[in-house]
Design a protein around this motif. Structure first.
Motif, PDB file in Angstrom:
ATOM      1  N   LEU A 172       0.819  -1.212   0.000  1.00 49.00           N
ATOM      2  CA  LEU A 172       0.000   0.000   0.000  1.00 49.00           C
ATOM      3  C   LEU A 172       0.854   1.264   0.000  1.00 49.00           C
ATOM      4  O   LEU A 172       0.518   2.255  -0.664  1.00 49.00           O
ATOM      5  CB  LEU A 172      -0.946   0.002   1.207  1.00 49.00           C
ATOM      6  N   VAL A 173       1.951   1.234   0.737  1.00 54.98           N
ATOM      7  CA  VAL A 173       2.840   2.397   0.749  1.00 54.98           C
ATOM      8  C   VAL A 173       3.484   2.586  -0.622  1.00 54.98           C
ATOM      9  O   VAL A 173       3.616   3.708  -1.115  1.00 54.98           O
ATOM     10  CB  VAL A 173       3.915   2.242   1.844  1.00 54.98           C
ATOM     11  N   LYS A 174       3.863   1.493  -1.273  1.00 56.27           N
ATOM     12  CA  LYS A 174       4.421   1.601  -2.622  1.00 56.27           C
ATOM     13  C   LYS A 174       3.390   2.162  -3.599  1.00 56.27           C
ATOM     14  O   LYS A 174       3.725   2.943  -4.500  1.00 56.27           O
ATOM     15  CB  LYS A 174       4.869   0.220  -3.109  1.00 56.27           C
ATOM     16  N   LYS A 175       2.141   1.782  -3.403  1.00 59.19           N
ATOM     17  CA  LYS A 175       1.085   2.206  -4.325  1.00 59.19           C
ATOM     18  C   LYS A 175       0.666   3.658  -4.110  1.00 59.19           C
ATOM     19  O   LYS A 175       0.431   4.387  -5.085  1.00 59.19           O
ATOM     20  CB  LYS A 175      -0.123   1.284  -4.160  1.00 59.19           C
ATOM     21  N   GLY A 176       0.557   4.063  -2.847  1.00 59.74           N
ATOM     22  CA  GLY A 176       0.005   5.392  -2.584  1.00 59.74           C
ATOM     23  C   GLY A 176       0.876   6.346  -1.811  1.00 59.74           C
ATOM     24  O   GLY A 176       0.462   7.473  -1.539  1.00 59.74           O
ATOM     25  N   GLY A 177       2.082   5.915  -1.415  1.00 63.21           N
ATOM     26  CA  GLY A 177       2.955   6.803  -0.658  1.00 63.21           C
ATOM     27  C   GLY A 177       2.729   6.745   0.839  1.00 63.21           C
ATOM     28  O   GLY A 177       3.625   7.023   1.619  1.00 63.21           O
ATOM     29  N   TRP A 178       1.518   6.431   1.233  1.00 65.28           N
ATOM     30  CA  TRP A 178       1.170   6.141   2.621  1.00 65.28           C
ATOM     31  C   TRP A 178       0.032   5.136   2.621  1.00 65.28           C
ATOM     32  O   TRP A 178      -0.402   4.686   1.565  1.00 65.28           O
ATOM     33  CB  TRP A 178       0.845   7.409   3.418  1.00 65.28           C
ATOM     34  N   ILE A 179      -0.470   4.810   3.809  1.00 67.97           N
ATOM     35  CA  ILE A 179      -1.397   3.674   3.927  1.00 67.97           C
ATOM     36  C   ILE A 179      -2.834   4.105   3.687  1.00 67.97           C
ATOM     37  O   ILE A 179      -3.320   5.057   4.311  1.00 67.97           O
ATOM     38  CB  ILE A 179      -1.280   3.024   5.329  1.00 67.97           C
TER      39      ILE A 179
END
Length: 334
Positions: A264-271
């Motif tokens: 999720l962090v890779k996808k959006g920068g944070w959760i």
């Protein structure tokens, strides 16, 4: 210089009491030197453990000014400075400095500064902290290791089993099944040992949710008090990485927690908290009990208008993703 030693004394099934001892000491005198003088000169009934007096055996571990340490390693001057730094110096120069000495935590007190370490040793035995050679034929010569293979064991090999990390572990305070940082630090040595042929079975055992590595709260206290720089929490992390490399998200909630968080962090920068709860606790609608468990929290969040109805990716998502990939690339080189 005069120093007041406030010693927490206790007998089994009784409440602890504080007893003060005034000593004229030098700043370079160790805490163990001071305890010896108290016992020899003022109170022969004071009980504490000691042996080598040279930071090798670990016998003299106690709590000094609120943290676990070796009495033979810490000296009076540094402890007074530590206390002033931690708690501030509000006393006048005329007041006599104080040093508080107490038994280790997470272990029952036998008498004064002596604790019962039976559970400590039992938990160590539970991780089989010795090289397994089952299934191997007895060699004509000894098992050999390259310098590189041996170097992987250097840091954990420094552990002297003093109990300082065990004493400070807050996971042990709430989870009696957790084997403790000392045991898992030794376990990481077995995983890294090229002579051992039981790695897969070990990792399955260390993967147990309430007993093994996932019970660690990552509080960092074990690292901060270890007198030999073994860094037990870092060793626990190394075991986790070995487990994660062999497991899928569906295998357990602990595995999902780590893998989903990174994804999720890779996808959006944070959760994205909505996706995090759904994927970790609900296992994408496969774990009905998990979903029901978080439903009351979700309803309360909706009622108080705290539930995130949408998700906005971070502006630095690309940078975060590149950092994660760079770290993984470096880990792959090791």
């Amino acid at each position: 210089m005069e120093v007041i030693f406030k010693v927490i004394r206790q007998k089994p099934d009784s409440s602890p009491v504080v007893q003060n001892y005034l000593l004229d000491v030098e700043p370079g005198n160790t805490i163990l030197d001071s305890l010896n003088r108290i016992k020899w000169e003022q109170d022969g009934t004071l009980a504490f453990r000691k042996n080598c007096r040279n930071t090798i055996c670990g016998s003299c571990a106690i709590r000094i000014n609120g943290r676990s340490a070796l009495a033979c390693k810490e000296n009076v001057g540094s402890e007074i400075a530590f206390k002033q730094q931690q708690f501030g110096s509000t006393s006048s120069s005329d007041e006599i400095p104080e040093i508080t000495v107490a038994p280790l935590g997470n272990m029952p007190v036998i008498k004064d500064l002596v604790v019962d370490m039976n559970r400590f040793w039992d938990n160590l035995e539970a991780v089989s902290p010795y090289v397994s050679t089952a299934g191997r034929q007895v060699p004509e010569r000894e098992f050999l290791q390259t310098p590189e293979e041996r170097s992987r064991l250097d840091q954990t090999g420094n552990c002297i089993m003093c109990g300082a990390c065990y004493s400070e572990c807050n996971a042990l305070e709430v989870n009696e099944n957790f084997v403790g940082p000392h045991a898992l630090a030794k376990a990481s040595r077995m995983v890294a040992d090229s002579r051992d042929n039981n790695t897969e079975n070990r990792l399955e055992e260390y993967n147990e949710e309430t007993k093994g590595v996932w019970a660690c709260t990552r509080c960092h206290f074990c690292n901060s008090v270890c007198p030999m720089d073994v860094a037990p929490m870092d060793r626990i992390t190394e075991i986790k990485q070995e487990i994660l490399a062999r497991k899928q998200k569906s295998d357990s909630r602990s595995i999902r927690h780590r893998k989903v968080l990174i994804d999720l962090v890779k996808k959006g920068g944070w959760i994205d908290e909505r996706q995090f709860g759904l994927q970790v606790l609900g296992n994408n609608f496969k774990d009905i009990r998990g979903l029901l468990g978080i439903s009351p929290l979700g309803l309360r969040m909706l009622t108080h208008r705290k539930f995130p109805l949408k998700f906005e990716p971070s502006e630095g998502t690309k940078e975060v993703r590149s950092l994660i990939e760079a770290v993984r690339l470096e880990e792959g080189k090791e």
